[in-house]
Design a protein around this motif. Sequence first.
Motif, PDB file in Angstrom:
ATOM      1  N   ALA A  47       0.879  -1.174   0.000  1.00 13.26           N
ATOM      2  CA  ALA A  47       0.000   0.000   0.000  1.00 13.26           C
ATOM      3  C   ALA A  47       0.913   1.220   0.000  1.00 13.26           C
ATOM      4  O   ALA A  47       1.923   1.247   0.704  1.00 13.26           O
ATOM      5  CB  ALA A  47      -0.900  -0.004   1.239  1.00 13.26           C
ATOM      6  N   GLU A  51      -4.437   5.563   3.678  1.00 13.97           N
ATOM      7  CA  GLU A  51      -5.829   5.226   3.391  1.00 13.97           C
ATOM      8  C   GLU A  51      -5.934   3.850   2.733  1.00 13.97           C
ATOM      9  O   GLU A  51      -6.785   3.031   3.096  1.00 13.97           O
ATOM     10  CB  GLU A  51      -6.471   6.295   2.502  1.00 13.97           C
ATOM     11  CG  GLU A  51      -6.667   7.640   3.171  1.00 13.97           C
ATOM     12  CD  GLU A  51      -5.432   8.534   3.104  1.00 13.97           C
ATOM     13  OE1 GLU A  51      -4.366   8.058   2.635  1.00 13.97           O
ATOM     14  OE2 GLU A  51      -5.525   9.685   3.548  1.00 13.97           O
ATOM     15  N   SER A  52      -5.054   3.588   1.768  1.00  9.94           N
ATOM     16  CA  SER A  52      -5.056   2.284   1.086  1.00  9.94           C
ATOM     17  C   SER A  52      -4.710   1.165   2.066  1.00  9.94           C
ATOM     18  O   SER A  52      -5.273   0.072   1.991  1.00  9.94           O
ATOM     19  CB  SER A  52      -4.050   2.276  -0.069  1.00  9.94           C
ATOM     20  OG  SER A  52      -4.390   3.229  -1.042  1.00  9.94           O
ATOM     21  N   LEU A  54      -5.380   1.020   5.253  1.00  5.15           N
ATOM     22  CA  LEU A  54      -6.552   0.712   6.080  1.00  5.15           C
ATOM     23  C   LEU A  54      -7.590  -0.071   5.296  1.00  5.15           C
ATOM     24  O   LEU A  54      -8.289  -0.926   5.852  1.00  5.15           O
ATOM     25  CB  LEU A  54      -7.158   2.011   6.625  1.00  5.15           C
ATOM     26  CG  LEU A  54      -6.306   2.736   7.665  1.00  5.15           C
ATOM     27  CD1 LEU A  54      -6.943   4.065   8.048  1.00  5.15           C
ATOM     28  CD2 LEU A  54      -6.094   1.868   8.900  1.00  5.15           C
ATOM     29  N   ASP A  55      -7.686   0.203   3.994  1.00  7.57           N
ATOM     30  CA  ASP A  55      -8.630  -0.551   3.153  1.00  7.57           C
ATOM     31  C   ASP A  55      -8.183  -1.998   2.972  1.00  7.57           C
ATOM     32  O   ASP A  55      -9.007  -2.898   2.805  1.00  7.57           O
ATOM     33  CB  ASP A  55      -8.774   0.107   1.776  1.00  7.57           C
ATOM     34  CG  ASP A  55      -9.539   1.420   1.836  1.00  7.57           C
ATOM     35  OD1 ASP A  55     -10.285   1.631   2.819  1.00  7.57           O
ATOM     36  OD2 ASP A  55      -9.389   2.242   0.906  1.00  7.57           O
ATOM     37  N   MET A  56      -6.867  -2.222   2.986  1.00 10.10           N
ATOM     38  CA  MET A  56      -6.331  -3.553   2.687  1.00 10.10           C
ATOM     39  C   MET A  56      -6.223  -4.456   3.905  1.00 10.10           C
ATOM     40  O   MET A  56      -6.110  -5.671   3.777  1.00 10.10           O
ATOM     41  CB  MET A  56      -4.948  -3.426   2.030  1.00 10.10           C
ATOM     42  CG  MET A  56      -4.988  -2.759   0.663  1.00 10.10           C
ATOM     43  SD  MET A  56      -3.334  -2.494  -0.020  1.00 10.10           S
ATOM     44  CE  MET A  56      -2.857  -4.179  -0.372  1.00 10.10           C
ATOM     45  N   ASP A  58      -6.992  -6.798   6.877  1.00 11.80           N
ATOM     46  CA  ASP A  58      -8.043  -7.708   7.325  1.00 11.80           C
ATOM     47  C   ASP A  58      -7.376  -8.821   8.120  1.00 11.80           C
ATOM     48  O   ASP A  58      -6.171  -8.783   8.363  1.00 11.80           O
ATOM     49  CB  ASP A  58      -8.871  -8.253   6.147  1.00 11.80           C
ATOM     50  CG  ASP A  58      -8.034  -8.997   5.117  1.00 11.80           C
ATOM     51  OD1 ASP A  58      -7.009  -9.617   5.496  1.00 11.80           O
ATOM     52  OD2 ASP A  58      -8.396  -8.979   3.927  1.00 11.80           O
ATOM     53  N   GLN A  85      -9.511  -0.143  15.544  1.00 13.95           N
ATOM     54  CA  GLN A  85     -10.394  -1.132  14.910  1.00 13.95           C
ATOM     55  C   GLN A  85     -10.137  -2.542  15.438  1.00 13.95           C
ATOM     56  O   GLN A  85     -10.697  -3.507  14.935  1.00 13.95           O
ATOM     57  CB  GLN A  85     -10.201  -1.108  13.388  1.00 13.95           C
ATOM     58  CG  GLN A  85     -10.656   0.184  12.734  1.00 13.95           C
ATOM     59  CD  GLN A  85     -10.516   0.139  11.220  1.00 13.95           C
ATOM     60  OE1 GLN A  85     -10.561  -0.931  10.597  1.00 13.95           O
ATOM     61  NE2 GLN A  85     -10.348   1.297  10.592  1.00 13.95           N
TER      62      GLN A  85
END
Length: 199
Positions: A47, A51-52, A54-56, A58, A85
């Motif tokens: 990333a 921002e990217s 946090l999107d990636m 999991d 999170q």
Amino acid sequence: MGITNRAIMSDPTTTSDSVSVLIVDDEQGLADLYALYLDEGYDTRTAYDGESALDMIDDTVDVILLDRRMPGLSGDEVLAELRNQEFDQPVGMLTAVDPGDDILEMNFDDYFLKPIDEEELRAAVDTLAKRAQYDTDFREYFAAVSKKAAMEANSSKQDLTESEAYQQLEQEVEAAKADADTTFDELKREDPTAGFRDL
């Protein structure tokens, strides 16, 4: 009994083949180079901004390598949001920013200063992946020790003596060690055949 030379592992069979690494750095060429370093034997993702990242993130990501200084969301902010999170993967701050008193409140597992070569990077990822298997008390102990070592490597003795944050960190290391020792002793009493590994 101290834990200086021993740590409890929940699963000693983890290998690099099963480790997924998220590399976060706004210097795309550098992030891609790190991914190339880890190409053999690791599942890597990159990333190029916070921002990217946090999107990636999991539950399939095992280890995160995170740059501190990035435009937009900084690495510090990404780390805080990950913990907010409730993602608890081991995070290695991989950065050119010398550690200061501010690292005291940061919830990372280790701190690595750039530049870092392939051998060092692979060793760092292996260490972080193994820490993911430790009991919480052990992870807190190793994280505190890592922060202390990072500050010691980049500050003079006089600066450390005058730093209230460093004095607080020394106390945290001792408290975390005591907690880990207690956990170690309790688990050993419950299961004398529990697995251990030399650090």
